[in-house]
Design an enzyme around this catalytic site. Structure first.
Site: not given
Length: 127
Positions: A35, A69, A43
């Site tokens: 994750t 996730h 990002e």
């Protein structure tokens, strides 16, 4: 002058290797895409969407990430994150983010970044 506008899209891709699995990143014990690695890829995609459109000397820093996730990704599969700039509020940028592997979507959510002057920001950090 920046050329930021909503609907800018960026992507980032990686392969699942020993370096970015949950067991290595200490976010679990399994050999699946971690994750934290998915967050970083999201990002990276957001940065890719806007970096070329910022003023000289400007950058962005992440200020929030709200994601799910939803499915595990096996070793050697490829993961691609996509970020779409959906809102600009002064210096705050909001992105819709998602990640997918060869079988489909593995995660999604929103990410916010703040536009900063790189030099001033680092001067403040190092003070």
């Amino acid at each position: 002058m920046s050329t930021l506008a909503t609907n800018l899209i960026g992507t980032a891709t990686t392969t699942v290797t020993a370096a970015n699995i949950a067991a290595t990143m200490k976010s679990g014990s399994l050999a699946v895409f971690a994750t934290p690695a998915m967050c970083a890829l999201m990002e990276e995609a957001a940065c890719a969407a806007v970096n070329a459109h910022l003023d000289e000397g400007a950058g962005t820093v992440g200020i929030s990430l709200s994601i799910t996730h939803d499915r595990a990704t096996a070793m050697n599969d490829t993961v691609t994150a996509t970020a779409k700039l959906i809102a600009i509020d002064g210096r705050k940028l909001t992105f819709e983010v998602s990640a997918a592997d060869s079988k489909g979507t593995i995660g999604k959510g929103t990410h916010e970044r703040f536009i900063i002057d790189n030099e001033k920001f680092m001067a403040k950090v190092n003070k």
